[in-house]
Motif scaffolding. Structure first.
Motif, PDB file in Angstrom:
ATOM      1  N   ASP B  64      36.338  27.754  38.058  1.00  0.00           N
ATOM      2  CA  ASP B  64      35.519  26.724  37.414  1.00  0.00           C
ATOM      3  C   ASP B  64      36.166  25.345  37.467  1.00  0.00           C
ATOM      4  O   ASP B  64      35.854  24.470  36.666  1.00  0.00           O
ATOM      5  CB  ASP B  64      35.246  27.119  35.948  1.00  0.00           C
ATOM      6  N   PHE B 185      20.508  39.520  45.623  1.00  0.00           N
ATOM      7  CA  PHE B 185      21.264  40.175  44.545  1.00  0.00           C
ATOM      8  C   PHE B 185      20.392  40.263  43.291  1.00  0.00           C
ATOM      9  O   PHE B 185      19.717  39.298  42.917  1.00  0.00           O
ATOM     10  CB  PHE B 185      22.535  39.395  44.223  1.00  0.00           C
ATOM     11  N   ASP B 215      26.421  40.987  51.682  1.00  0.00           N
ATOM     12  CA  ASP B 215      27.804  40.980  51.197  1.00  0.00           C
ATOM     13  C   ASP B 215      28.085  42.224  50.346  1.00  0.00           C
ATOM     14  O   ASP B 215      27.335  42.540  49.422  1.00  0.00           O
ATOM     15  CB  ASP B 215      28.068  39.734  50.348  1.00  0.00           C
ATOM     16  N   VAL B 217      30.660  42.707  48.265  1.00  0.00           N
ATOM     17  CA  VAL B 217      31.038  42.310  46.905  1.00  0.00           C
ATOM     18  C   VAL B 217      30.840  40.816  46.730  1.00  0.00           C
ATOM     19  O   VAL B 217      30.721  40.064  47.693  1.00  0.00           O
ATOM     20  CB  VAL B 217      32.506  42.676  46.576  1.00  0.00           C
ATOM     21  N   LEU B 220      30.818  37.275  40.827  1.00  0.00           N
ATOM     22  CA  LEU B 220      29.889  36.778  39.813  1.00  0.00           C
ATOM     23  C   LEU B 220      30.610  36.439  38.516  1.00  0.00           C
ATOM     24  O   LEU B 220      30.112  35.653  37.719  1.00  0.00           O
ATOM     25  CB  LEU B 220      28.790  37.805  39.582  1.00  0.00           C
ATOM     26  N   THR B 221      31.723  37.069  38.282  1.00  0.00           N
ATOM     27  CA  THR B 221      32.618  36.594  37.221  1.00  0.00           C
ATOM     28  C   THR B 221      34.007  36.486  37.846  1.00  0.00           C
ATOM     29  O   THR B 221      34.289  37.107  38.877  1.00  0.00           O
ATOM     30  CB  THR B 221      32.690  37.559  36.017  1.00  0.00           C
ATOM     31  N   ALA B 223      36.594  37.658  36.680  1.00  0.00           N
ATOM     32  CA  ALA B 223      37.453  38.751  36.239  1.00  0.00           C
ATOM     33  C   ALA B 223      37.615  39.865  37.261  1.00  0.00           C
ATOM     34  O   ALA B 223      38.633  40.550  37.280  1.00  0.00           O
ATOM     35  CB  ALA B 223      36.896  39.333  34.931  1.00  0.00           C
ATOM     36  N   GLN B 224      36.588  40.084  38.092  1.00  0.00           N
ATOM     37  CA  GLN B 224      36.700  41.142  39.085  1.00  0.00           C
ATOM     38  C   GLN B 224      35.640  40.950  40.168  1.00  0.00           C
ATOM     39  O   GLN B 224      34.755  40.108  40.046  1.00  0.00           O
ATOM     40  CB  GLN B 224      36.558  42.532  38.450  1.00  0.00           C
ATOM     41  N   GLU B 225      35.739  41.770  41.221  1.00  0.00           N
ATOM     42  CA  GLU B 225      34.706  41.763  42.251  1.00  0.00           C
ATOM     43  C   GLU B 225      33.555  42.642  41.783  1.00  0.00           C
ATOM     44  O   GLU B 225      33.764  43.701  41.198  1.00  0.00           O
ATOM     45  CB  GLU B 225      35.268  42.301  43.561  1.00  0.00           C
ATOM     46  N   TRP B 226      32.349  42.209  42.075  1.00  0.00           N
ATOM     47  CA  TRP B 226      31.149  42.939  41.672  1.00  0.00           C
ATOM     48  C   TRP B 226      30.379  43.382  42.913  1.00  0.00           C
ATOM     49  O   TRP B 226      30.355  42.683  43.921  1.00  0.00           O
ATOM     50  CB  TRP B 226      30.263  42.045  40.790  1.00  0.00           C
ATOM     51  N   ALA B 227      29.760  44.546  42.800  1.00  0.00           N
ATOM     52  CA  ALA B 227      28.923  45.024  43.897  1.00  0.00           C
ATOM     53  C   ALA B 227      27.921  43.936  44.271  1.00  0.00           C
ATOM     54  O   ALA B 227      27.251  43.384  43.398  1.00  0.00           O
ATOM     55  CB  ALA B 227      28.188  46.305  43.487  1.00  0.00           C
ATOM     56  N   GLY B 228      27.823  43.625  45.546  1.00  0.00           N
ATOM     57  CA  GLY B 228      27.000  42.500  45.990  1.00  0.00           C
ATOM     58  C   GLY B 228      25.633  42.939  46.490  1.00  0.00           C
ATOM     59  O   GLY B 228      25.183  44.069  46.253  1.00  0.00           O
TER      60      GLY B 228
END
Lengths: 333, 333
Positions: B64, B185, B215, B217, B220-221, B223-228
């Protein structure tokens, strides 16, 4: 009957005769039209086969109605000492769950004779001495079968209503002890399950990715075709870039599992189905005898069309046509 | 600056020199270590390039926080008459929606300079004069961009809470006028949407299947990778057995669209990114100039590792390093 079994010349790899005489051979250049089985061919099949694997819809029943004569045919086969298995790629129910459907249709079937892909998943994990936890994308059938094998599991219906908000800083925990993700049809698929499964497969070292099947569509209601487990598997494959181990049709795990349990060779088994590109192809790939019934989706016109290269060993208008040799078969047995 | 543009010898297809002298060449056998760009190389890039395409995360901002000096660098480029585009495969917002993020970070950007995959989907449909309805698996961004192009649409967030019970006889109606399914997504993916999209693609003749991206992953946050979106596309591909037309990276639609809108050739465009296997590969496949910044995921160690075969034309520690030639560039312009 078992004691009468004698070696028969295999048609596999044989030169394709101009016209089939005693039995249909597996040969894409088979003479057309492909004839329906004679009584002689039926008797020969019953002699060399110890176990029948039946696809259900279109073979045993049509929609919610058993095909006339099927109970008697099953009685005949059991009376001859044959083993029978009823196979379904539908993983939403366990074998016990399917029992209710068989019983409601008036079919006398043992749970051990049902081979659902939910059971296949549990049997596969048992076959590799799996001792970690399983995360399930799927419905109750898979959980029930895992439970019967004493395999720890989480996910499934319990995660049906979980939501992911993706707020800033949001982090999803996952169980590091999950060593396999099993993906079956799930009408409650959601992003929580997709992400949880993805985390297990991507982040837990050695985590297995097991699919009950990859069917594009399924007949969950009679009214139309519904998106099948190909969707759920595709979702997890899409985020993990991993290909699953498939345990239902058309993989050969079920076949290997049945052969191991019964001590049979593939040549002693016959796959009976109504679909050329799945059932019959599955049987032929596994070295099984194959019998196509015309009571389901495949018409004689499709079977004999120039574009079809899948030729079953035997063609029956419907399964109960085997009853025409009942007396002769029982005498032989 | 535009008027100063002059033909320069292209390194593409040229024999790879033993050591790069004035500019990095796209050659997997480039001398290692691959040097950071000299001022001379930066000036030459600024001379021959009319348009810069920026990946955002790792190039413009980190999480950010805007990378120091980026606003001034963008001002310099705009002052030289360069066009700039900010590219994201994230389809959840429209270009207008992304404006808010840019503005909150203190970046002065026009909506027209943002090239989100949500916009790419709408621009693609416009480019083929699409005049049917679109069913959307995805979030608000896609709907907003379709709306701006006057393309009729349904689905998206409106279907987030719809459930399928699969009761006996259940039948899902679908709109026969849907001529395209756009899949982006969707954190509210559910079986209703999967089945609706599947029916449109399988049953509506000629129905298109368009993916904003595939993609695996996404971030989106922080904190971690998210399923894309690979998951959402995989779900629809799994039930339709169709492959989608991808309009976001790494497809070349965006590139062709930008070239057509601005009347530019690929050689007049530079892709700036922090990932070798996506951004730089995308640029090279499209015949663009490529600049790798080391402010994101790629380290100099990875760049120079023997396993890396993707060599950018220019390497910059961070985008604002272009400011070292500001005075010379402005004089030249």
């Amino acid at each position: 009957m078992r004691s009468l079994q004698r070696p028969l010349p295999s048609a596999r790899g044989a030169v394709c005769p101009r016209r089939p005489v005693h039995r249909m051979v597996s040969c894409s250049a088979a003479a057309r039209p492909i004839a329906r089985a004679t009584d002689q061919q039926k008797l020969e099949l019953l002699k060399r086969v110890e176990c029948f694997i039946f696809d259900c819809d279109g073979v045993i029943w049509l929609g919610d109605k058993v095909i006339d004569g099927v109970p008697e045919t099953l009685d005949m086969l059991r009376g001859m000492g044959k083993r029978v298995f009823f196979v379904t790629n539908n993983s939403t129910k366990s074998r016990a769950g399917y029992m209710a459907k068989f019983q409601s249709l008036g079919l006398n079937v043992q749970a051990e004779e049902i081979y659902s892909s939910s059971y296949a998943a549990a049997a596969y994990l048992e076959s590799i001495n799996f001792d970690k936890k399983v995360y399930v994308v799927g419905e109750a059938g898979i959980l029930e079968e895992l439970q019967l094998k004493g395999i720890h599991h989480l996910g499934g219906p319990a995660d049906a209503d979980k939501r992911v908000t993706l707020r800033s800083g949001e982090f999803m925990e996952h169980d590091a002890e999950v060593g396999a993700v099993v993906v079956g049809f799930d009408r409650h698929i959601n992003y929580y399950k997709i992400q949880y499964a993805t985390l297990c497969i991507r982040e837990n070292p050695g985590c297995l990715f097991i699919a009950t099947n990859r069917d594009a569509v399924t007949h969950l209601t009679d009214a139309q075709e519904w998106a099948g487990n190909g969707s759920m598997v595709g979702a997890i494959a899409g985020s993990t870039k991993r290909e699953p181990t498939v345990v239902g049709k058309p993989s050969d795990f079920m076949l290997r599992n049945i052969c191991a349990r019964l001590g049979l060779r593939p040549q002693q088994i016959c796959m009976v189905g109504d679909r050329l590109d799945t059932d019959i192809m599955f049987g032929k790939n596994g070295g099984l005898n194959t019998a196509l019934v015309l009571s389901g989706v495949t018409t004689e016109e499709v079977l004999n069309s120039p574009g079809n290269t899948v030729v079953p060993d035997l063609v029956l208008p419907k399964l109960p046509d085997l009853l025409s040799v009942r007396e002769a078969a029982v005498v032989a047995a």
